[in-house]
Structure formats: C-alpha cells, structure tokens
Motif scaffolding. Structure first.
Motif, PDB file in Angstrom:
ATOM      1  N   TYR A  83       7.642   1.698 -39.009  1.00 36.17           N
ATOM      2  CA  TYR A  83       6.956   2.055 -37.632  1.00 36.17           C
ATOM      3  C   TYR A  83       6.893   3.462 -37.744  1.00 36.17           C
ATOM      4  O   TYR A  83       7.825   4.027 -37.615  1.00 36.17           O
ATOM      5  CB  TYR A  83       7.599   1.291 -36.758  1.00 36.17           C
ATOM      6  CG  TYR A  83       8.055  -0.186 -37.094  1.00 36.17           C
ATOM      7  CD1 TYR A  83       7.014  -0.908 -37.130  1.00 36.17           C
ATOM      8  CD2 TYR A  83       9.261  -0.279 -37.088  1.00 36.17           C
ATOM      9  CE1 TYR A  83       7.534  -2.334 -37.339  1.00 36.17           C
ATOM     10  CE2 TYR A  83       9.577  -1.758 -37.405  1.00 36.17           C
ATOM     11  CZ  TYR A  83       8.826  -2.723 -37.578  1.00 36.17           C
ATOM     12  OH  TYR A  83       9.059  -3.753 -37.877  1.00 36.17           O
TER      13      TYR A  83
ATOM     14  N   SER B 248       7.874  -5.449 -33.996  1.00 32.28           N
ATOM     15  CA  SER B 248       8.380  -4.387 -34.836  1.00 32.28           C
ATOM     16  C   SER B 248       9.774  -4.631 -34.844  1.00 32.28           C
ATOM     17  O   SER B 248      10.820  -3.885 -34.454  1.00 32.28           O
ATOM     18  CB  SER B 248       8.385  -3.025 -33.904  1.00 32.28           C
ATOM     19  OG  SER B 248       6.771  -3.010 -33.398  1.00 32.28           O
TER      20      SER B 248
ATOM     21  N   GLY C 150       6.188  -1.699 -29.204  1.00 36.16           N
ATOM     22  CA  GLY C 150       5.387  -1.367 -30.223  1.00 36.16           C
ATOM     23  C   GLY C 150       3.901  -2.097 -29.734  1.00 36.16           C
ATOM     24  O   GLY C 150       3.955  -2.985 -29.115  1.00 36.16           O
TER      25      GLY C 150
ATOM     26  N   SER D  29       7.943   3.037 -28.549  1.00 39.85           N
ATOM     27  CA  SER D  29       6.744   2.940 -29.255  1.00 39.85           C
ATOM     28  C   SER D  29       6.699   4.773 -30.048  1.00 39.85           C
ATOM     29  O   SER D  29       6.818   5.520 -29.203  1.00 39.85           O
ATOM     30  CB  SER D  29       5.416   2.641 -28.534  1.00 39.85           C
ATOM     31  OG  SER D  29       4.414   3.409 -29.163  1.00 39.85           O
TER      32      SER D  29
ATOM     33  N   GLY E 292       1.955   0.771 -38.420  1.00 38.60           N
ATOM     34  CA  GLY E 292       3.081  -0.276 -38.903  1.00 38.60           C
ATOM     35  C   GLY E 292       2.774  -0.991 -39.928  1.00 38.60           C
ATOM     36  O   GLY E 292       1.715  -1.655 -40.069  1.00 38.60           O
TER      37      GLY E 292
END
Ligand code: BTN
Length: 270
Positions: free
Chosen positions: A68, A61, A51, A24, A146
């Motif tokens: 992202y 994602s 994510g 992430s 995102g």
C-alpha cells in the motif's frame, strides 16, 4: 518493512517513509501536502485501516500480503494531464510485476492491473489545486497504488472474491518474512524507477504505446458504467483503442465512435 530495503533497490530519487499502520496512505499524504511536504515523497504502509478505492469504495488492505503506497508529486502540468499520471502509474506497476516474474500484467482502462483474469492492482490519484488561483494548475497530485502481492491461504473475502486476485498464488508465498519483504521492496523500487523514467517525459506521451500494448480491453466488447451514476449502460460497445490522453476509444453498434475520458467498464463476454 524497513525503508532501507527499498532505498537500496532504488535507482531513482525519492524520499521514502515506511509505516506499520495508517488509515490511508493517500489521506495522510494529502494532509501533509497541504502542510507543504516536499515533492517526490513516498509513503508505504504494511496495512491500512481505511484504504480507499475509486468511486467512494474501500480498498481491502490486510497486513502481510499487499503493498500500500502513495507518492506525492508537485507536477508542473495542466490539470487535464492529471489523468496521464494515473496511466503512467499503471504502466509502471505492470512493468514492475512483469520484472519480478509475476506477469503478464495487463492494464484494464483506466487504472486497474489484471493478472490471470483477476484484478491485482488498484490506483487512486487525487489532485489538489492552487487555492489562490486554480487556473495555475495542480498544486499537488497524490498517486496511491495498492498491490495484492500474494493471495491469503483462505483467499479473498466473499464480496470481492470474483474480481480480486493476487500477483502470486498462495503456494508461491515465501515462508520467511525477510524473503517476502525483499520481493515487496523489489516491486516498489522497480515501480518507482519505471514511473520516474516516464514522468521525466510525461508530455511526450511515449509511454502510452506500452499502455496500449498492455491493454486488456482493446478489441473487446465492454459495457460502460458512467462515473457519475455508477449505472451500466445497456448497449455494449467495442473498444477500438486508447488515445494519447489515456481516453478509451469505443464504437457502438451503429458505428459511432466516442472517446471516454472517465468512467469504468466491465468486459462483456460474447
Ligand atoms: C481502486 O481500485 O479503486 C483504487 C484502489 C487504490 C488503493 C490504494 S492503496 C494505497 C492508497 N491508499 C488508499 O487509501 N488508496 C490507495
């Protein structure tokens, strides 16, 4: 995507790092913030394996069709103004989408962007406080964004299909990777430039005027979901505005006006 592609489109000052795959971007940046990473670093990934969304949800994602990104700020602002960072990011993302011809992008309080009735952007801001003296305010803030740029040919997974959408439909997805990367780089650069301009004058809160102009909710009836219980309240309320501290101003059926500083709402059709 090569980070140079983003840098050559940028007019503001950021340190850009690009990765193929991360867990992430928010988690990585938070960890590095604790290790002393410098202010205004942007981390971008082609895909995320973990994510994160708000309220403990995950954020879909996949590779190729999305952006992202997270950026690190060490803002000299009081903790209660942290909400403004998210609102500033929402305005910047909406403007970036409009600038590349993907709009109109509308903001659903507090931090989602909608295009053609579907959510295309989610924003998750996470803040860390000074350990020695929390009253000193924020040590850092990580703003994670995102963006679903193109819809996949097969659409979104069934569990998010009703809500999730993309800035552009599948038919508008360029066939060549270089063209897709060029458009993604433009969106990222416009977003960072726009955020930079707002951030320089954050306390003046002028950008909240644009937030209100782009609000999806003002004038609508909504159901309020409390952030702590994730439960829908039964009575709908009418959204009469968004205040300068990014609070939603709602009126119930008896005429009582309340200001909501957190939570989530769902639009109720009447
Ligand atoms: C939401 O809609 O609930 C917020 C979604 C935020 C997703 C972004 S993608 C980049 C950054 N890294 C994460 O793990 N989450 C944010």
């Amino acid at each position: 995507m090569e980070k140079e592609l983003i840098i050559e489109n940028l007019n503001s000052c950021w340190k850009v790092e690009a990765f193929q795959e991360v867990t992430s971007t928010n988690d990585i940046l938070k960890q590095r913030a604790l290790e002393g990473l410098e202010d205004r670093t942007v981390l971008i990934a082609e895909r995320q394996t973990k994510g994160k969304g708000r309220m403990g949800r995950s954020f879909y994602s996949p590779e190729e069709n999305g952006i992202y990104m997270s950026f690190l700020l060490r803002p000299l602002i009081p903790p209660d103004q942290a909400l403004l960072l998210t609102s500033a990011a929402a305005v910047a993302a909406a403007r970036a989408i409009d600038a590349v011809g993907g709009g109109p992008a509308l903001i659903k309080w507090v931090n989602d962007i909608y295009c053609r009735g579907k959510k295309v952007v989610g924003i998750l801001t996470e803040a860390g406080f000074s350990k020695d003296d929390p009253s000193q305010g924020l040590d850092y803030a990580v703003v994670g964004i995102g963006i679903n740029v193109w819809e996949a040919e097969e659409g979104f997974p069934p569990e998010i299909r009703d809500i999730a959408g993309a800035v552009f439909p599948w038919e508008k997805r360029p066939g060549r990777r270089e063209e897709r990367d060029r458009l993604k780089a433009q969106i990222i650069a416009r977003l960072l430039d726009s955020f930079d301009a707002i951030y320089k004058q954050l306390p003046e809160k002028q950008f909240m005027e644009i937030y209100r102009e782009k609000s999806l909710l003002i004038g609508k009836n909504v159901m309020v979901m409390s952030s702590t219980h994730q439960k829908m309240k039964s009575d709908p309320v009418h959204v009469i505005g968004v205040g300068d501290n990014a609070e939603l101003i709602v009126q119930d059926q008896e005429g009582k006006v309340t200001r909501l500083f957190s939570g989530e709402v769902s639009v109720r059709e009447i």
